[in-house]
Design an enzyme around this catalytic site. Structure first.
Site, PDB file in Angstrom:
ATOM      1  CB  ILE A  94     -42.207 -40.515  36.770  1.00 27.22           C
ATOM      2  CG1 ILE A  94     -43.117 -40.890  38.001  1.00 27.22           C
ATOM      3  CG2 ILE A  94     -41.660 -41.337  35.961  1.00 27.22           C
ATOM      4  CD1 ILE A  94     -44.165 -41.791  37.802  1.00 27.22           C
ATOM      5  CB  CYS A  95     -38.989 -39.043  33.725  1.00 29.70           C
ATOM      6  SG  CYS A  95     -38.089 -38.586  32.155  1.00 29.70           S
ATOM      7  CD  GLN A  96     -40.556 -33.232  30.207  1.00 26.75           C
ATOM      8  OE1 GLN A  96     -41.619 -33.772  29.936  1.00 26.75           O
ATOM      9  NE2 GLN A  96     -40.303 -32.043  29.431  1.00 26.75           N
ATOM     10  N   GLY A 116     -40.691 -35.361  37.439  1.00 29.83           N
ATOM     11  CA  GLY A 116     -39.731 -34.925  38.602  1.00 29.83           C
ATOM     12  C   GLY A 116     -39.169 -33.813  38.414  1.00 29.83           C
ATOM     13  CB  THR A 164     -39.166 -42.215  40.178  1.00 29.51           C
ATOM     14  OG1 THR A 164     -40.068 -41.549  39.560  1.00 29.51           O
ATOM     15  CG2 THR A 164     -39.737 -42.484  41.616  1.00 29.51           C
TER      16      THR A 164
END
Lengths: 354, 416
Positions: free
Chosen positions: A146-148, A150, A170
């Site tokens: 998720i985000c960073q 990811g 994501t």
């Protein structure tokens, strides 16, 4: 005619109602009680320094054989993925029969200022993956970044492809220099060496201040005015406060990891340009061969879709899919529509791929 | 008293709202007071925070507050903004009378007149209550608390500077700036020479930071002025379309929308992207210098310094890395054989098992279906039929296994 067509009686009523709500709301605020961090039942199964690996209790009898490890960003707390019962990515996945693990990075302190990306990616993530593999007698598992987190998962998948069966991303930045990326524009000329050498760890509140700077009027004024409308509803107010807690519950960033992330990712854009070395190995996206599901939010102001979609065609995976969600960076985890769409999409995608 | 509802009164309300917003923004950044026990240069931060400097506050240590407390504070700030705006609207309406019936041309002309005043107000640096634009008072507060500086000397120093009655300008060297620079460039003498030079350097870096802050604030003021222009444009558009705002809340939303639109344009502009890192870097340079001074003081007290602690942390980190590496090597040695080959086999077996089981089930199903077919047909060539079915199932199993191997091949090969 001047377009402020306000009747004095109506204005008096409006202000009077506003004041009443505030007065009664103060009572509701004082009775709201503790704000929880996550709602789904989970067990602490492994710890490593300040890092904790959680395993969520399955909600279905038939649990998918290969577990998913959720890797969250360092900048916020991971309970965003499980913030309340009707707004929980974790719960959505559990309902899809996915076996869910999650890494909680904890709160780095001054003694962690030299922790670098190698420690996070080849260290903590790798040891958590090994633990899950050993527990389930597997040699590879699914990663959901998720985000960073990811970006970290992408690096991990490139460095350890043999340990990742499927990669789900994501709202993940891949190309850090797309023109619509305001955060990136701000980071380009920042003297990150000076910053880390001066501050050691980077205060989480400083990063929050930066995020708020993107919409200061809406996020520091309008939002709280809107909150007044929720004050007479304990449940809605509690939900608002949960989100409020999450937004401002930001761990400090380990100095060296922050330095490397800003320099290599934001300023150097090395994840796609090449030359990114973590530990003693270069991160080559062409090493990524496993199936990839890339989920992005069309109205993401922190990680624009262009930054995420840049992954397409840059790996060796022959099975690459994208899911677009009409919402923002946070909405993808908390909006009702997102949770009706995203977890089932991830669940069925994983099931199809074993 | 001016009874025109669209005169400076409107501009005053707007500017008050913007100023209030800026102050609340600063307050948000200053969620905590610095921890005096940890930071001996508390005086510095405090004085800067007193000057409503949001950048300084953003870089200072924070205390955690409960979400209820934060929400309550933020709500009160937003509510104050809202109430200020409401008061302004009431005042305007009180004066408005029949002038609200003016034609679009008449009131837009009034608005434009006020916008010009407003723009001048926000971009001329006249709003002295924006403390970021008043570095002299901030420095006066700060320097009075600097240990090692004689307070009498500083009072005299600041008094002389104050008499000059000018502030450091945006360009060129003003009289005050020259006075500061001349004084601060004087060489140190005697036992406290090094200490004095460090203090002089700290003040010089502080002046640099203040100057950049003024530049930054000027850009943000332009943004506020632009927001007012957007607000005016929206009012005109609404009037032309025959629309109107009927509640204070809607009015507030429009104010926020205009301010956000202007802010978004400002923060994406090249000038902001140039000033923002410059401001951050100026502040950090100052902080870094102050830290070295703090370390000097700590060393003088025979206390551990930041430098020493960092050195210890680095050694611990390096040792941990070495231990982790050794642990990894040990773990790998305990693994049997070639793990890549082993994993490949596991992959194949895993696929093979499932697929062959499915094939067998299919074969059995076919077998049972054919068994209940007319007995005469089944009795004709039973042995041959069974043999054919088994062979088909077996060949299907092989084909599936081969397919599974091919499908996993790239992954296992890359993994090797």
């Amino acid at each position: 005619m001047f377009p402020l067509n306000m009747q004095p009686e109506a204005l008096v009523d409006e202000l009077s109602n506003f004041n009443k709500k505030i007065i009664s709301g103060m009572k509701t605020m004082s009775e709201v009680g503790d704000i929880s961090e996550g709602v789904s039942a989970r067990t602490e199964v492994y710890t490593d320094d300040k890092v904790t690996l959680y395993h969520y209790a399955p909600l279905k009898k038939d649990v998918h054989r290969v577990p998913v490890l959720i890797v969250y960003a360092l900048v916020n707390r991971p309970y965003m993925a499980d913030i309340q019962e009707d707004r929980s990515l974790v719960r959505g996945l559990l309902q899809e029969g996915v076996d869910v693990y999650l890494i909680d990075w904890g709160y780095p302190d001054a003694s962690d200022r030299y922790m670098d990306l190698d420690d996070y990616i080849n260290g903590y993530i790798d040891r958590c993956v090994d633990f899950i593999c050993d527990t389930h007698d597997l040699y590879r598992i699914n990663l959901l970044g998720i985000c960073q987190g990811g970006s970290f998962s992408t690096c991990y998948a490139a460095l350890h492809p043999e340990k990742v069966r499927n990669l789900v991303l994501t709202v993940t930045p891949i190309d850090f220099k797309t023109p619509d990326n305001t955060l990136s524009c701000w980071a380009q000329d920042m003297d990150v060496d000076l910053m880390v050498d001066t501050m050691g760890n980077i205060p989480g509140d400083l990063l929050n201040f930066t995020f708020l700077s993107m919409n200061p009027f809406r996020l520091t004024s309008q939002k709280y005015l809107d909150m007044v409308e929720l004050l007479d509803n304990g449940t809605k107010l509690r939900n608002f406060l949960r989100m409020e807690k999450w937004i401002f519950d930001s761990p400090d960033q380990a100095g060296e990891a922050f330095r490397q992330f800003i320099k290599n990712f934001f300023q150097g854009n090395k994840l796609i340009k090449g030359g990114l070395v973590i530990g003693d190995k270069e991160v080559d996206l062409k090493n990524i061969t496993m199936p990839i599901l890339n989920v992005y939010a069309t109205k993401d102001h922190l990680v624009p879709p262009s930054a995420t979609k840049a992954l397409k065609g840059r790996t060796s995976s022959e099975d690459y899919s994208e899911v677009a969600f009409k919402g923002g960076h946070i909405g993808i985890f908390v909006s009702g529509r997102a949770l009706a769409e995203v977890p089932p999409a991830i669940g069925s995608w994983l099931k199809e791929r074993g | 008293m001016d009874n025109n509802p669209f005169s400076m009164n409107w501009a005053d309300n707007w500017s008050n709202l913007q100023k209030k917003m800026w102050n609340d923004w600063s307050a948000l950044a200053q969620q905590s007071t610095p921890n005096a026990a940890v930071n001996p240069f508390n005086f510095f931060q405090q004085s800067m925070e007193e000057s409503n400097d949001p950048m300084w506050a953003a870089f200072s240590p924070f205390q955690v507050k409960s979400p209820e407390e934060m929400a309550r504070q933020s709500m009160m700030g937003a509510m104050n903004n809202f109430m200020n705006m409401s008061k302004g609207v009431f005042d305007t309406f009180g004066k408005m009378g029949k002038q609200g019936e003016q034609s679009i041309e008449e009131w837009t002309a009034e608005l434009d007149k006020n916008l010009t005043k407003f723009r001048e107000y926000f971009t001329s640096g006249a709003q002295s209550d924006f403390n970021a634009l008043n570095p002299l008072s901030a420095w006066s507060n700060m320097l009075e608390n600097v240990p090692g500086f004689s307070s009498d000397m500083m009072k005299q120093f600041m008094g002389q500077a104050g008499q000059i009655n000018q502030f450091p300008g945006l360009s060129g060297e003003s009289t005050v700036e020259k006075f500061f620079n001349d004084t601060l460039n004087m060489p140190g003498l005697g036992l406290n020479r090094e200490k004095q030079e460090k203090l002089q350097k700290a003040i010089q870096l502080g002046i640099v930071y203040q100057k950049v802050m003024v530049e930054y604030q000027t850009i943000m003021n332009k943004s506020s002025a632009h927001a007012a222009e957007l607000f005016r444009d929206r009012l005109v558009s609404m009037a032309q379309a025959g629309d109107s705002i009927k509640s204070l809340r809607d009015l507030h939303v429009m104010w926020v929308d205009c301010s956000e639109e202007s802010n978004a344009k400002t923060v994406a502009s090249p000038e902001y992207q140039e000033i923002n890192p410059r401001l951050t870097n100026a502040l950090l340079t100052l902080q870094k210098h102050l830290q070295s001074m703090t370390d000097d003081n700590m060393a003088a007290l025979n206390m551990p310094t930041r430098k020493e602690l960092n050195s210890a942390y680095l050694q611990i980190h390096d040792l941990k890395k070495k231990v982790r590496k050794l642990e990894g090597q040990l773990k790998n040695q305990t693994k049997l054989g070639d793990s890549t080959e082993f994993n490949r086999l596991r992959d194949d077996l895993e696929k093979l098992d499932i697929d062959s089981l499915r094939a067998d089930i299919e074969a059995l199903k076919k077998q049972s279906t054919s068994a209940i077919k007319p007995a005469a047909k089944a009795a004709a060539k039973p042995a041959a039929k069974k043999s054919t079915t088994t062979q088909k199932a077996a060949s299907k199993t092989k084909a599936t296994a081969a397919k599974a191997k091919t499908a996993d091949k790239p992954a296992t090969k890359k993994g090797a």
